[in-house]
Design an enzyme around this catalytic site. Structure first.
Site, mmCIF file in Angstrom:
data_model
loop_
_atom_site.group_PDB
_atom_site.id
_atom_site.type_symbol
_atom_site.label_atom_id
_atom_site.label_comp_id
_atom_site.label_asym_id
_atom_site.label_seq_id
_atom_site.Cartn_x
_atom_site.Cartn_y
_atom_site.Cartn_z
ATOM 1 N N ARG A 125 0.855 -1.196 0.000
ATOM 2 C CA ARG A 125 0.000 0.000 0.000
ATOM 3 C C ARG A 125 0.885 1.238 0.000
ATOM 4 O O ARG A 125 1.819 1.353 0.789
ATOM 5 C CB ARG A 125 -0.902 -0.011 1.229
ATOM 6 C CG ARG A 125 -1.844 1.192 1.322
ATOM 7 C CD ARG A 125 -2.642 1.147 2.613
ATOM 8 N NE ARG A 125 -3.535 0.002 2.619
ATOM 9 C CZ ARG A 125 -3.925 -0.630 3.730
ATOM 10 N NH1 ARG A 125 -3.444 -0.266 4.911
ATOM 11 N NH2 ARG A 125 -4.751 -1.649 3.651
ATOM 12 N N ARG A 239 -4.370 2.493 17.456
ATOM 13 C CA ARG A 239 -5.060 1.882 16.316
ATOM 14 C C ARG A 239 -4.838 2.786 15.108
ATOM 15 O O ARG A 239 -4.203 3.833 15.211
ATOM 16 C CB ARG A 239 -6.562 1.746 16.648
ATOM 17 C CG ARG A 239 -7.345 0.732 15.828
ATOM 18 C CD ARG A 239 -6.960 -0.710 16.101
ATOM 19 N NE ARG A 239 -7.907 -1.622 15.444
ATOM 20 C CZ ARG A 239 -7.875 -1.964 14.169
ATOM 21 N NH1 ARG A 239 -6.939 -1.438 13.384
ATOM 22 N NH2 ARG A 239 -8.741 -2.811 13.667
ATOM 23 N N LYS A 240 -5.360 2.399 13.967
ATOM 24 C CA LYS A 240 -5.200 3.232 12.774
ATOM 25 C C LYS A 240 -5.959 4.549 12.940
ATOM 26 O O LYS A 240 -6.845 4.682 13.781
ATOM 27 C CB LYS A 240 -5.680 2.494 11.531
ATOM 28 C CG LYS A 240 -7.185 2.263 11.448
ATOM 29 C CD LYS A 240 -7.513 1.567 10.144
ATOM 30 C CE LYS A 240 -9.019 1.320 10.006
ATOM 31 N NZ LYS A 240 -9.340 0.646 8.736
ATOM 32 N N GLY A 497 -16.107 -7.410 1.921
ATOM 33 C CA GLY A 497 -16.043 -8.858 2.094
ATOM 34 C C GLY A 497 -16.172 -9.345 3.518
ATOM 35 O O GLY A 497 -16.326 -10.543 3.755
ATOM 36 N N CYS A 502 -13.959 -2.389 4.769
ATOM 37 C CA CYS A 502 -13.071 -1.579 3.936
ATOM 38 C C CYS A 502 -13.824 -0.991 2.734
ATOM 39 O O CYS A 502 -13.427 0.037 2.205
ATOM 40 C CB CYS A 502 -11.890 -2.417 3.451
ATOM 41 S SG CYS A 502 -10.817 -3.006 4.774
ATOM 42 N N GLY A 503 -14.904 -1.650 2.331
ATOM 43 C CA GLY A 503 -15.726 -1.139 1.233
ATOM 44 C C GLY A 503 -16.728 -0.094 1.665
ATOM 45 O O GLY A 503 -17.494 0.403 0.836
#
Length: 579
Positions: A125, A239-240, A497, A502-503
């Site tokens: 990424r 965390r992110k 998914g 993430c979508g």
């Protein structure tokens, strides 16, 4: 840290939208009585890295234990990646420490081992602030993935970014050097780091933009990564953490789903930003960002970002991984308590209250960026291309680079909807560009109406966490639906998914979250929880579950039903009868 200077943009003569400040979510409770022990920083600097203090290590999650066991950033700052890349996989597998290197710590370098489905292969990424990239960079990435054959491809992500696939560990040092040579980095793009800064994909070229977001997103990325060399001050977050800078009335940047969103507003004749905090998605909880009741001048975006990150790094909990995003800290301290901690970390120890002079036009109709549009620069156009579910193959990357050089200024723009814009095309070159085979084929500037807003995560083709296949299925279901109904307006459909979303299914008009379920015979099959009602823009809100555990084979009739009942679609057989 002193304020860094930006060129303050002139404020366009537009009507100001004075909408009332949104109330904090029910989860953002009032600040409790001061507990000085709770406000003690949980991390400290040792030998150039930030580590969790011994007194706070009880009950921490496995990821935190892994960071304590071995500092991930040493792989890049101390060039540990070179030794790891020269180590055979068989030898790496013989030790838990080295296994964790390739499965976990390499994510700090933007490398994700595809152990489950593609052992020995990695997704890489990038960091691509504001989604702006060059033909040279695109061509280089295409060259990298070409050598990996069927495994090599790229995806445009929902954070205006590139992810490339098929990478093998021995190649990584050379790839990293090549990235640096074209002005790219993959550093700090995974795990507990600041993700790609998002901005207006039309920044600097949009006649209706409020502010050019590129200087802000570029400076944020340079600061966070120390110009691609690594910045350990912000690589040990709980965390992110996601950030965006808004420059458009349409809110192309999706501020409500970011940990920090800077929203343009004036105050006493000065240009700056109102601040939203805490937006996030996770399997157990999703929240929209809430007002911090703060405004900063444009020059102070970076000091504010630094102060918020330091407050989160210092005070965020590190136990249950599902409760470590920044909004959980805001809940615990209360919005005023959190604001106080941010203020303490500002260079001036002050933070102005928010401004009522919001520059976002609330009733602004969202513009479609597909096709040909005039730029603010006379004689130039930008052309928006549809990239089906964001998937790009090596030869297509090469072709995109060529088109950017031949018809534009050697630049491409990526969008959070997984599409690509070619800017700076001369009026005289538009016809030739539109006749290019790539635009006549897969990357159309005029996609079918239901394809325009179609987004899909990686799915289980490459991602070990995905429960179902998404990209091919999203295209197939949409194609089948288009055969059955006529729709007169775009409907945004997102596929993810797994519950990590993430979508971003919660922001879609219709969302599909992968799951396993049973069909009518009792057989276990791939399915989806269907979401409905997500909104983006000034009246944004998150969608809710409409129907759970629908077998994928039953999705087409369900989507047709939803489109007819909720979006005014007309069944094609009825349309034929009326004709």
């Amino acid at each position: 840290m002193s304020s860094l200077r930006f060129h303050t943009p002139s404020v366009p003569a537009i009507r100001l939208s004075r909408r009332p400040r949104a109330a904090p979510s029910q989860t953002a409770v009032p600040a409790a009585e001061s507990d000085t022990s709770r406000l003690e920083p949980r991390v400290e600097e040792r030998d150039g890295y930030w580590v969790l203090k011994e007194k706070f290590r009880q009950g921490i999650n496995p990821q935190e234990k892994g960071k304590l066991e071995k500092e991930p950033m040493k792989l890049i700052i101390e060039r540990g990646i070179e030794e790891l890349a020269n180590t055979p996989l068989e030898e790496i597998e013989s030790s838990k420490l080295s296994r964790d290197d390739i499965d976990v710590r390499l994510k700090w370098l933007g490398l994700f081992h595809r152990r489950k489905h593609h052992y020995g292969r990695f997704m890489m990424r990038l960091k691509l602030p504001n989604g702006v990239t060059t033909s040279e960079q695109t061509r280089y990435l295409g060259e990298v993935i070409t050598k990996y054959g069927d495994q090599g491809c790229a995806d445009v992500t929902t954070r205006q970014n590139w992810q490339i696939r098929g990478v093998q560990l021995p190649d990584v040092p050379e790839i990293l050097d090549g990235l640096a040579g074209v002005g790219l980095t993959s550093l700090q793009s995974g795990m507990d780091n600041v993700r790609n800064p998002v901005g207006n994909p039309l920044a600097g070229i949009d006649p209706h933009e409020i502010v050019d977001t590129r200087p802000y997103t570029n400076l944020l990325s340079q600061f966070i990564t120390n110009n691609g060399r690594g910045n350990p001050s912000f690589t040990n977050l709980p965390r992110k953490w996601n950030v965006c800078v808004v420059g458009s009335h349409e809110l192309y940047e999706h501020p409500h789903i970011n940990d920090l969103a800077c929203v343009p507003a004036t105050k006493d004749g000065r240009f700056g930003f109102n601040i939203l905090v805490g937006g996030f998605f996770s399997p157990k909880r999703c929240e929209e960002a809430i007002p911090l009741d703060a405004w900063v001048p444009g020059d102070d975006v970076l000091p504010l970002c630094k102060a918020i990150l330091e407050a989160y790094r210092d005070l965020g909990t590190r136990g249950n991984r599902q409760k470590t995003r920044m909004m959980w800290l805001i809940d615990e301290l209360g919005i005023e308590g959190f604001r106080s901690e941010v203020t303490k970390r500002m260079p001036s120890k002050e933070l102005e209250r928010s401004s009522p002079e919001d520059l976002i036009l609330k009733d602004s109709e969202r513009r479609d960026y597909f096709g040909v549009h005039s730029q603010k620069q006379p004689g130039l156009k930008f052309v928006g291309l549809h990239i089906p579910v964001g998937r790009v193959h090596p030869h297509e990357m090469m072709d995109l680079a060529r088109l950017a050089d031949e018809y534009g200024s050697g630049e491409l723009r990526l969008t959070v909807e997984q599409n690509i814009i070619i800017p700076n095309v001369k009026d005289s070159s538009i016809e030739a560009l539109l006749n290019e085979p790539l635009l006549k084929g897969r990357f159309s500037p005029e996609p079918p109406i239901l394809m325009k807003g179609l987004v899909a995560c990686t799915g289980n083709q490459f991602c070990g966490q995905a429960i179902i296949e998404t990209k091919a299925r999203a295209l197939k279901v949409t194609e089948e639906v288009l055969k059955l109904v006529t729709v007169d307006k775009p409907v945004r459909m997102h596929w993810t998914g797994c519950p990590n979303t993430c979508g971003q299914v919660q922001v879609a008009d219709i969302g599909f979250m992968g799951c396993m379920t049973r069909d009518e015979t009792g057989k276990i099959v791939e399915g989806a929880d269907v979401f409905l009602g997500g909104r983006i823009g000034s009246d944004s809100h998150l969608g809710k579950v409409y129907k759970k555990a629908v077998p994928c084979k039953d999705l087409v009739p369900l989507v047709v039903k939803i489109l007819v009942e909720e979006f005014g679609a007309v069944p094609k057989e009825r349309e034929e009868e009326e004709d």
